[in-house]
Design an enzyme around this catalytic site. Structure first.
Site, mmCIF file in Angstrom:
data_model
loop_
_atom_site.group_PDB
_atom_site.id
_atom_site.type_symbol
_atom_site.label_atom_id
_atom_site.label_comp_id
_atom_site.label_asym_id
_atom_site.label_seq_id
_atom_site.Cartn_x
_atom_site.Cartn_y
_atom_site.Cartn_z
ATOM 1 N N ASP A 168 31.667 24.169 -5.963
ATOM 2 C CA ASP A 168 30.866 24.903 -4.986
ATOM 3 C C ASP A 168 29.693 24.018 -4.545
ATOM 4 O OD1 ASP A 168 30.483 28.223 -4.338
ATOM 5 O OD2 ASP A 168 28.810 26.872 -3.890
ATOM 6 N N ILE A 169 29.397 24.040 -3.261
ATOM 7 C CA ILE A 169 28.335 23.196 -2.705
ATOM 8 C C ILE A 169 26.952 23.660 -3.170
ATOM 9 C CG2 ILE A 169 27.849 24.445 -0.526
ATOM 10 C CD1 ILE A 169 28.193 21.705 0.895
ATOM 11 N N ASN B 131 34.222 37.878 -4.592
ATOM 12 C CA ASN B 131 33.438 38.715 -3.687
ATOM 13 C C ASN B 131 34.349 39.166 -2.553
ATOM 14 O OD1 ASN B 131 31.015 38.355 -5.129
ATOM 15 N ND2 ASN B 131 30.655 36.390 -4.120
ATOM 16 N N VAL C 248 32.372 33.646 2.924
ATOM 17 C CA VAL C 248 33.457 32.856 3.509
ATOM 18 C C VAL C 248 34.730 33.695 3.435
ATOM 19 C CG1 VAL C 248 34.827 30.755 3.336
ATOM 20 C CG2 VAL C 248 32.376 30.665 2.859
ATOM 21 N N HIS D 38 38.830 33.400 -2.222
ATOM 22 C CA HIS D 38 38.488 32.388 -3.231
ATOM 23 C C HIS D 38 38.024 33.047 -4.511
ATOM 24 C CE1 HIS D 38 34.979 33.193 -0.675
ATOM 25 N NE2 HIS D 38 34.220 33.007 -1.743
HETATM 26 P P1 5GP Z 1 31.280 34.015 -1.134
HETATM 27 O O1 5GP Z 1 29.884 34.554 -0.992
HETATM 28 O O2 5GP Z 1 32.050 34.088 0.156
HETATM 29 O O3 5GP Z 1 32.028 34.614 -2.287
HETATM 30 O O4 5GP Z 1 31.102 32.508 -1.549
HETATM 31 C C1 5GP Z 1 31.243 31.429 -0.689
HETATM 32 C C2 5GP Z 1 30.893 30.202 -1.496
HETATM 33 O O5 5GP Z 1 31.309 29.061 -0.793
HETATM 34 C C3 5GP Z 1 29.380 30.051 -1.759
HETATM 35 O O6 5GP Z 1 29.147 29.993 -3.157
HETATM 36 C C4 5GP Z 1 29.031 28.742 -1.045
HETATM 37 O O7 5GP Z 1 28.078 27.979 -1.754
HETATM 38 C C5 5GP Z 1 30.377 28.038 -0.965
HETATM 39 N N1 5GP Z 1 30.510 27.173 0.191
HETATM 40 C C6 5GP Z 1 30.240 27.485 1.482
HETATM 41 N N2 5GP Z 1 30.497 26.447 2.282
HETATM 42 C C7 5GP Z 1 30.951 25.442 1.485
HETATM 43 C C8 5GP Z 1 31.377 24.100 1.750
HETATM 44 O O8 5GP Z 1 31.416 23.609 2.875
HETATM 45 N N3 5GP Z 1 31.770 23.375 0.684
HETATM 46 C C9 5GP Z 1 31.761 23.867 -0.584
HETATM 47 N N4 5GP Z 1 32.161 23.052 -1.567
HETATM 48 N N5 5GP Z 1 31.372 25.130 -0.872
HETATM 49 C C10 5GP Z 1 30.962 25.898 0.161
#
Ligand code: 5GP
Ligand code: ZN
Length: 116
Positions: free
Chosen positions: A30-31, A86, A95, A99
Site C-alpha cells: 500500500d502506498i 472496505n 478505490v 482489494h
Molecule cells: P480503500 O479505502 O479503497 O479500501 O483502500 C484503498 C487503498 O489503496 C488505500 O490504503 C490507499 O493508500 C491505496 N492506494 C491508493 N492509490 C494507490 C496507488 O497508486 N498505489 C498503491 N500502492 N496504493 C494505493
C-alpha cells in the site's frame, strides 16, 4: 477499466512495489501504509467491490484467501495479521477495484473500530 487505478497498476501503467503476481492475482505494498506490513491483494479481473462478486468468482476469491496467510507470513507477519475489505461508501472504500488489505507487524494492532 480505463480509469481504474488498480487496473493501471495491473497493466504496469503505474508502478507498484509488487510482492506477488500470478495469472489472476497481484499483491503490492500500500502506498500509504497503516502499519509496518500493509499490502493489497487484488484480482486482475476488475470487480468493483465485494457487493459485486458472482458465483463464477468463487475459485478466484478462494485462491486469494488461501494466498493471504502465506504472503502475510512471507512479509513478516509471524504472529497474525488483519484482513480488511472496505466495501462501498459506508465501508469507506476509496478505490473501486476489489482489494483485500493485509495489515500487520510486530505489535498488536489497535482496536478495529473506535466507538464514540
Ligand atoms: P480503500 O479505502 O479503497 O479500501 O483502500 C484503498 C487503498 O489503496 C488505500 O490504503 C490507499 O493508500 C491505496 N492506494 C491508493 N492509490 C494507490 C496507488 O497508486 N498505489 C498503491 N500502492 N496504493 C494505493
Ligand atoms: Zn480495476
Amino acid at each position: 477499466m480505463d480509469n481504474c487505478i488498480f487496473c493501471k497498476i495491473i497493466r504496469k501503467e503505474i508502478p507498484c512495489n509488487k510482492i506477488y503476481e500470478d495469472e489472476n492475482i497481484l499483491a503490492f505494498n500500500d502506498i500509504n501504509p497503516a502499519a509496518p506490513v500493509h499490502f493489497l491483494l487484488i484480482p486482475k479481473l476488475h470487480i468493483d467491490s465485494l457487493t459485486d462478486i458472482q458465483d463464477n468468482h468463487q475459485s478466484l476469491l478462494g485462491k486469494m484467501l488461501l494466498l493471504a496467510p502465506n504472503l502475510a507470513k512471507e512479509q513478516g507477519c509471524e504472529d497474525g495479521f488483519r484482513t480488511i475489505i472496505n466495501t462501498g461508501r459506508v465501508g469507506g472504500q476509496e478505490v473501486f477495484h476489489l482489494h483485500f488489505h493485509i495489515i500487520g507487524g510486530r505489535e498488536r494492532l489497535p482496536a478495529m473500530i473506535h466507538q464514540g
